[in-house]
Design a protein around this motif. Structure first.
Motif, mmCIF file in Angstrom:
data_model
loop_
_atom_site.group_PDB
_atom_site.id
_atom_site.type_symbol
_atom_site.label_atom_id
_atom_site.label_comp_id
_atom_site.label_asym_id
_atom_site.label_seq_id
_atom_site.Cartn_x
_atom_site.Cartn_y
_atom_site.Cartn_z
ATOM 1 N N LEU A 1 0.808 -1.214 0.000
ATOM 2 C CA LEU A 1 0.000 0.000 0.000
ATOM 3 C C LEU A 1 0.848 1.274 0.000
ATOM 4 O O LEU A 1 0.457 2.281 -0.598
ATOM 5 C CB LEU A 1 -0.966 -0.002 1.187
ATOM 6 C CG LEU A 1 -2.116 -1.006 1.054
ATOM 7 C CD1 LEU A 1 -2.938 -1.068 2.344
ATOM 8 C CD2 LEU A 1 -3.006 -0.663 -0.125
ATOM 9 N N LEU A 2 2.001 1.238 0.638
ATOM 10 C CA LEU A 2 2.870 2.417 0.617
ATOM 11 C C LEU A 2 3.498 2.657 -0.748
ATOM 12 O O LEU A 2 3.696 3.797 -1.149
ATOM 13 C CB LEU A 2 3.974 2.291 1.671
ATOM 14 C CG LEU A 2 3.569 2.575 3.102
ATOM 15 C CD1 LEU A 2 4.716 2.267 4.054
ATOM 16 C CD2 LEU A 2 3.124 4.024 3.266
ATOM 17 N N THR A 3 3.817 1.590 -1.459
ATOM 18 C CA THR A 3 4.502 1.757 -2.747
ATOM 19 C C THR A 3 3.545 1.872 -3.933
ATOM 20 O O THR A 3 3.991 2.151 -5.041
ATOM 21 C CB THR A 3 5.495 0.605 -2.994
ATOM 22 O OG1 THR A 3 4.801 -0.645 -2.917
ATOM 23 C CG2 THR A 3 6.630 0.635 -1.978
ATOM 24 N N ALA A 4 2.251 1.691 -3.720
ATOM 25 C CA ALA A 4 1.281 1.847 -4.813
ATOM 26 C C ALA A 4 1.321 3.262 -5.380
ATOM 27 O O ALA A 4 1.174 3.457 -6.593
ATOM 28 C CB ALA A 4 -0.121 1.502 -4.330
ATOM 29 N N SER A 5 1.549 4.247 -4.533
ATOM 30 C CA SER A 5 1.600 5.630 -5.004
ATOM 31 C C SER A 5 2.794 5.887 -5.919
ATOM 32 O O SER A 5 2.752 6.787 -6.764
ATOM 33 C CB SER A 5 1.636 6.592 -3.815
ATOM 34 O OG SER A 5 2.779 6.364 -3.026
ATOM 35 N N LEU A 6 3.845 5.079 -5.778
ATOM 36 C CA LEU A 6 4.991 5.226 -6.693
ATOM 37 C C LEU A 6 4.611 4.856 -8.117
ATOM 38 O O LEU A 6 5.118 5.439 -9.076
ATOM 39 C CB LEU A 6 6.158 4.347 -6.226
ATOM 40 C CG LEU A 6 6.879 4.797 -4.968
ATOM 41 C CD1 LEU A 6 7.924 3.776 -4.563
ATOM 42 C CD2 LEU A 6 7.500 6.163 -5.164
ATOM 43 N N GLY A 7 3.732 3.870 -8.268
ATOM 44 C CA GLY A 7 3.264 3.500 -9.600
ATOM 45 C C GLY A 7 2.518 4.643 -10.270
ATOM 46 O O GLY A 7 2.663 4.866 -11.474
#
Length: 160
Positions: free
Chosen positions: A47-53
């Motif tokens: 969930l934290l790295t989804a925004s990087l996508g």
């Protein structure tokens, strides 16, 4: 920030599972609640790295329709997709906040040996919603400022 925190949580999840396997195989013992903590850590990482996508424009998608459209049509399609993404991320932020608030109100805890207040692992939902909202708004602003640059396919391995 998302990348480092996501990587740290993924490392913690892998380390916990590895330690549990070693303890069970070598010493024939296990620690109750380790898999639950590993699951929370892995979920935090995702969930934290989804925004990087969203930030890097590297989410999995099918570009066939976009490639068939004119530049203007592709821009309209990308704008619609980003508005839908903004709606979903705001829904995650709001519903996550309601969930955390409800858990605090009722004093919910995990049911395993390790009692963790449920608001703590649930807090990742509004945090992820806020990060996704921020990154989606940045993407929409980029669409407005430089539509041609934003419509280009991302370069594999490119980092902003």
């Amino acid at each position: 920030m998302e990348e480092q925190a996501g990587g740290l949580f993924l490392f913690v999840a892998v380390a916990l599972v590895f330690a549990q396997i070693v303890l069970r195989v070598v010493f024939n013992i296990g620690i109750s609640g380790v898999y639950e903590l590993a699951t929370f850590s892995a979920t935090f990482s995702v969930l934290l790295t989804a925004s990087l996508g969203v930030k890097r424009n590297t989410h999995v998608r099918v570009d066939i329709l976009r490639n068939l459209l004119s530049r203007r049509g592709a821009l309209v399609l990308e704008t619609v997709v980003q508005v839908l993404m903004l709606t979903v991320s705001l829904a995650l932020l709001y519903s996550g906040w309601l969930l955390v608030d409800e858990s605090l109100l009722f004093g919910d805890h995990t049911t395993g040996t390790i009692e963790i207040p449920m608001w703590a692992p649930q807090l990742i939902m509004p945090i992820a919603g806020a990060l996704l909202t921020l990154r989606t708004l940045q993407r929409i602003l980029s669409l407005i400022r430089t539509p041609d640059a934003v419509l280009q396919s991302p370069t594999p391995g490119a980092v902003d």
